[in-house]
Motif scaffolding. Sequence first.
Motif, PDB file in Angstrom:
ATOM      1  N   PHE A  82       5.952 -26.103   1.369  1.00  0.00           N
ATOM      2  CA  PHE A  82       4.844 -25.174   1.577  1.00  0.00           C
ATOM      3  C   PHE A  82       3.503 -25.897   1.512  1.00  0.00           C
ATOM      4  O   PHE A  82       2.540 -25.396   0.931  1.00  0.00           O
ATOM      5  CB  PHE A  82       4.882 -24.043   0.559  1.00  0.00           C
ATOM      6  CG  PHE A  82       6.175 -23.283   0.567  1.00  0.00           C
ATOM      7  CD1 PHE A  82       6.607 -22.615   1.704  1.00  0.00           C
ATOM      8  CD2 PHE A  82       6.984 -23.251  -0.554  1.00  0.00           C
ATOM      9  CE1 PHE A  82       7.810 -21.930   1.716  1.00  0.00           C
ATOM     10  CE2 PHE A  82       8.188 -22.566  -0.546  1.00  0.00           C
ATOM     11  CZ  PHE A  82       8.598 -21.904   0.582  1.00  0.00           C
ATOM     12  N   GLY A  83       3.454 -27.086   2.095  1.00  0.00           N
ATOM     13  CA  GLY A  83       2.212 -27.834   2.155  1.00  0.00           C
ATOM     14  C   GLY A  83       1.879 -28.641   0.916  1.00  0.00           C
ATOM     15  O   GLY A  83       0.893 -29.383   0.912  1.00  0.00           O
ATOM     16  N   ASN A  84       2.679 -28.509  -0.118  1.00  0.00           N
ATOM     17  CA  ASN A  84       2.423 -29.257  -1.357  1.00  0.00           C
ATOM     18  C   ASN A  84       3.383 -30.439  -1.476  1.00  0.00           C
ATOM     19  O   ASN A  84       4.576 -30.306  -1.204  1.00  0.00           O
ATOM     20  CB  ASN A  84       2.599 -28.346  -2.576  1.00  0.00           C
ATOM     21  CG  ASN A  84       1.609 -27.207  -2.582  1.00  0.00           C
ATOM     22  OD1 ASN A  84       0.422 -27.412  -2.374  1.00  0.00           O
ATOM     23  ND2 ASN A  84       2.101 -25.999  -2.805  1.00  0.00           N
ATOM     24  N   GLY A  85       2.834 -31.576  -1.884  1.00  0.00           N
ATOM     25  CA  GLY A  85       3.659 -32.749  -2.084  1.00  0.00           C
ATOM     26  C   GLY A  85       4.369 -32.684  -3.434  1.00  0.00           C
ATOM     27  O   GLY A  85       3.714 -32.586  -4.460  1.00  0.00           O
TER      28      GLY A  85
END
Length: 125
Positions: free
Chosen positions: A52-55
């Motif tokens: 969801f776009g988070n590393g």
Amino acid sequence: QVQLVESGGGSVQAGGSLKLSCVASEYTLCMGWFRQAPGKQREGVALIYHLFGNGITQYIDPVKGRFTISKDIVKNTLYLQMTSLKPEDTAMYYCAADQRSCSPDWYRGAAFGYWGQGTQVTVSS
């Protein structure tokens, strides 16, 4: 066929820093760094994947707080910032990648289909 090219290795004194880079020829979902010291088995060092776009990152205990894995998605480049280096960090470091989701036992290496040629890191006391 994904190609991985590492760079950034070298020789430093204990306490020093190095930053490794790994350029991938195309996007891969799961990427990690491994290392292998002479006479020892290869071990997973750090992992990164995006959710969801988070590393999301994972590290083995010996490098926690000293190494930082990151990824530039636009450049398809993986990094490993290594600080407070110790002689026991001396090893050949390999970049690994796979187009499938990361495996819970990623540190074993078997779930990665693509590997770089390695870059040597030598830490002297």
